[in-house]
Design a protein around this motif. Structure first.
Motif: not given
Length: 192
Positions: A169-177, A164-167
Motif C-alpha cells: 500500500p501507498n508506495i505510488n503516493k510517495h512524493r519522491q519515488l 511492489l507498487k501493486d501489492v
C-alpha cells in the motif's frame, strides 16, 4: 571523495550473503562514505562495529533485535539509537532502511538526530512484498503499519519491482519515488 555517513538497516547481515544492500553499500564505501551496515540478528554483546573486507564499510552488531518475534521495545530502541548515533562522524547522515521491522529504531534515531540539530535523510528501499513471507504472516498488521510510517517520514522511496507498487500500500503516493531494479554488478562477481 564524498563526505557523510550511511547507516543501512538491511534484511541480512553484511557477510551473510551478497545481496542488493551489500552491493550498494560497498559502492558507497568506495566513494569514501563511511557505511555502518547494521546486522539484524540478535547478539548478546554490547553494540560493536567490526570492519568488513570492503573499504569504509563496518558491520554493526546490536544487543537487541528488530524482528517482531523478538521485539525491540521503545525503551531499548531509544538507548540503542543513542549508542548508534555516537558512531556517526560525518554529516549529513543517510538512514537507508530495507525492511519495515526497523521502524521503531529508525524513528528514535531520527528523533535523536533532529533534537541534536544534525542533518539527515531517510531512504526507504522497498525490496520485498514482506506480507507474503510465511514466517512474517502473523505480523502482517504491524509490518504494514511500519511500512506506511516509513513512507510518511522517508525523503526517498526506492522500489525494486513494479509489482511492489501493486501489492504494497501507498508506495505510488510517495512524493519522491525511484525505481531501481535488482541487478548484479558483474565486475563484483567476475572470478579472475
Amino acid at each position: 571523495m564524498i563526505n557523510g555517513t550511511v547507516i543501512c538497516f538491511p534484511i541480512v547481515g553484511y557477510n551473510t550473503i551478497r545481496q542488493r544492500s551489500q552491493q550498494m553499500m560497498s559502492i558507497l564505501g568506495k566513494y569514501g562514505i563511511t557505511v555502518y551496515h547494521v546486522n539484524p540478528h540478535l547478539t548478546k554483546q554490547v553494540l560493536i562495529a567490526v570492519s568488513t573486507t570492503d573499504t569504509n564499510v563496518l558491520e554493526v552488531f546490536l544487543p537487541v533485535s528488530p524482528y517482531p518475534t523478538r521485539g525491540m521495545n521503545p525503551i531499548n530502541a531509544a538507548s540503542v539509537a543513542e549508542m548508534l548515533c555516537k558512531y556517526i562522524h560525518g554529516y549529513p547522515v543517510v538512514l537507508w532502511v530495507n525492511a519495515p521491522y526497523w521502524y521503531d529504531l529508525v524513528l528514535h534515531i531520527v528523533t535523536y538526530l533532529g533534537s541534536a540539530g544534525k542533518e539527515y535523510k531517510l531512504v526507504y528501499d522497498v525490496m520485498d512484498a514482506f506480507q507474503h513471507f510465511d514466517d512474517l504472516k502473523q505480523y502482517h498488521d504491524i509490518l504494514i503499519k511500519n511500512h506506511n510510517n516509513l513512507l510518511s517520514i522517508a525523503d526517498l522511496c526506492i522500489y525494486t519491482a513494479n509489482q511492489l507498487k501493486d501489492v504494497l500500500p501507498n508506495i505510488n503516493k510517495h512524493r519522491q519515488l525511484l525505481h531501481i531494479p535488482n541487478g548484479v554488478n558483474i565486475e563484483e562477481w567476475n572470478v579472475r
